[in-house]
Design a protein around this motif. Structure first.
Motif, PDB file in Angstrom:
ATOM      1  N   CYS A  65      -6.568  -2.012  -6.116  1.00  0.00           N
ATOM      2  CA  CYS A  65      -5.297  -1.304  -5.909  1.00  0.00           C
ATOM      3  C   CYS A  65      -4.272  -1.752  -6.952  1.00  0.00           C
ATOM      4  O   CYS A  65      -3.981  -2.947  -7.059  1.00  0.00           O
ATOM      5  N   CYS A 130      -1.963   0.791  -2.061  1.00  0.00           N
ATOM      6  CA  CYS A 130      -2.195  -0.042  -0.879  1.00  0.00           C
ATOM      7  C   CYS A 130      -0.872  -0.308  -0.176  1.00  0.00           C
ATOM      8  O   CYS A 130       0.111  -0.698  -0.814  1.00  0.00           O
ATOM      9  N   VAL A 131      -0.845  -0.082   1.126  1.00  0.00           N
ATOM     10  CA  VAL A 131       0.303  -0.433   1.956  1.00  0.00           C
ATOM     11  C   VAL A 131      -0.129  -1.552   2.891  1.00  0.00           C
ATOM     12  O   VAL A 131      -1.114  -1.418   3.617  1.00  0.00           O
ATOM     13  N   CYS A 156       1.827   5.504   6.473  1.00  0.00           N
ATOM     14  CA  CYS A 156       0.848   6.410   5.871  1.00  0.00           C
ATOM     15  C   CYS A 156       1.517   7.306   4.832  1.00  0.00           C
ATOM     16  O   CYS A 156       0.925   7.624   3.797  1.00  0.00           O
ATOM     17  N   CYS A 159       1.603   5.807   1.449  1.00  0.00           N
ATOM     18  CA  CYS A 159       0.302   5.567   0.840  1.00  0.00           C
ATOM     19  C   CYS A 159      -0.142   6.778   0.018  1.00  0.00           C
ATOM     20  O   CYS A 159       0.023   7.925   0.420  1.00  0.00           O
ATOM     21  N   GLY A 163      -5.580   6.183  -0.690  1.00  0.00           N
ATOM     22  CA  GLY A 163      -5.110   4.806  -0.683  1.00  0.00           C
ATOM     23  C   GLY A 163      -5.546   4.083   0.584  1.00  0.00           C
ATOM     24  O   GLY A 163      -6.039   4.699   1.535  1.00  0.00           O
ATOM     25  N   LEU A 165      -4.717   1.179   3.746  1.00  0.00           N
ATOM     26  CA  LEU A 165      -3.688   0.545   4.550  1.00  0.00           C
ATOM     27  C   LEU A 165      -4.287  -0.711   5.165  1.00  0.00           C
ATOM     28  O   LEU A 165      -5.398  -0.676   5.703  1.00  0.00           O
ATOM     29  N   LYS A 210      -6.440   6.179   4.115  1.00  0.00           N
ATOM     30  CA  LYS A 210      -5.635   7.318   4.519  1.00  0.00           C
ATOM     31  C   LYS A 210      -6.480   8.571   4.623  1.00  0.00           C
ATOM     32  O   LYS A 210      -7.354   8.817   3.794  1.00  0.00           O
TER      33      LYS A 210
END
Length: 211
Positions: A65, A130-131, A156, A159, A163, A165, A210
Motif C-alpha cells: 500500500c 490502506c485505511v 470505507c 479507501c 484498497g 481496511l 473494500k
C-alpha cells in the motif's frame, strides 16, 4: 499555541486514573483531549503494545500500500514502523496528540497529520490504498448503533478501489465483524495478544478489502 507543559499531568498523577475514569474519557469523543492530557491512552505507548504497529505495518508491506490513512493515530506511532517511502496521513480528534505526533514525525517525508473528527472530515479528490482503524470509535456504539455504521461507511469512503481496511479491536468486540462485512470482504482475522499489558491486552485484527 497549545500549552502542553502547563496542562500535561505528571507521570504519577497519570497512574492514578481508575479503570472507570479512563473508560469514561476514552469512550467520549468530546473528551479526547482531556483523555490524552490525563494519560488515559498512556498504555498505548508501552513496550507491551508496540508489537501492534509491527503487525499492522507488516500487513501494509504485504499488500504494498503506497498511501495510508491512520484514523485515530494518537501520537503517530504507526509512522515509525512504516517504510518511509510510503505516504502516511494521521488524523486524530485530539489537538494535543497531533501536536506530539508532529514533533516526532513531521520531519519524515510524505508524512502529514490532521486534527479532526473522522465523522466530518473531508479529503477532496484523495483516497488511500490502506485505511487503518486501530481502536477508535468503540465508545460511539454505546450511544446508538447507527453511529457505528456511519463510522464504518466513512472509513470505507476514504479507501480507494480495491484498497484494504485494517481494523483493530479488543477481542470482546468481535461482534464488530458484522459491520466490517457490510463494507468490505474479510481477507484474514488475526488474534493478537499482549500478555504484559495491563489494559486491553487482547486484540483482534480484521484485514479486509473494500467491496
Amino acid at each position: 499555541m497549545l500549552e502542553t507543559k502547563e496542562k500535561v499531568m505528571s507521570a504519577l498523577e497519570k497512574t492514578l486514573l481508575s479503570d472507570d475514569e479512563r473508560e469514561s474519557m476514552t469512550a467520549n469523543p468530546a473528551r479526547q483531549d482531556e483523555a490524552f492530557l490525563k494519560g488515559a491512552y498512556a498504555y498505548l505507548s508501552t513496550t507491551a503494545l508496540t508489537a501492534r504497529y509491527s503487525v499492522i505495518s507488516g500487513i501494509i508491506e504485504e499488500h504494498n500500500c503506497d498511501r495510508i490513512l491512520d484514523i485515530g493515530c494518537y501520537t503517530g506511532g504507526l509512522r515509525a514502523s512504516l517504510n518511509r517511502h510510503r505516504a502516511y496521513h494521521g488524523i486524530d480528534i485530539s489537538a494535543h496528540a497531533i501536536l506530539e505526533a508532529q514533533k516526532s514525525y513531521s520531519h519524515i517525508e510524505h508524512t502529514r497529520f490532521t486534527v479532526g473528527d473522522v465523522r466530518t472530515v473531508r479529503f477532496p479528490e484523495e483516497s488511500f490504498a490502506c485505511v487503518v482503524w486501530a481502536g477508535i470509535g468503540f465508545g460511539y456504539s454505546q450511544a446508538d448503533n447507527q453511529s457505528f455504521i456511519d463510522l464504518f461507511d466513512k472509513a470505507c469512503e476514504f479507501c480507494s478501489e480495491n484498497g484494504i481496511l485494517i481494523f483493530e479491536c479488543i477481542e470482546g468486540y468481535s461482534w464488530i465483524q458484522t459491520h466490517i462485512e457490510r463494507v468490505s470482504k474479510i481477507l484474514n482475522v488475526l488474534q493478537v495478544t499482549y500478555p504484559l499489558a495491563t489494559v486491553h491486552n487482547k486484540r483482534t485484527l480484521f484485514i479486509s478489502r473494500k467491496i
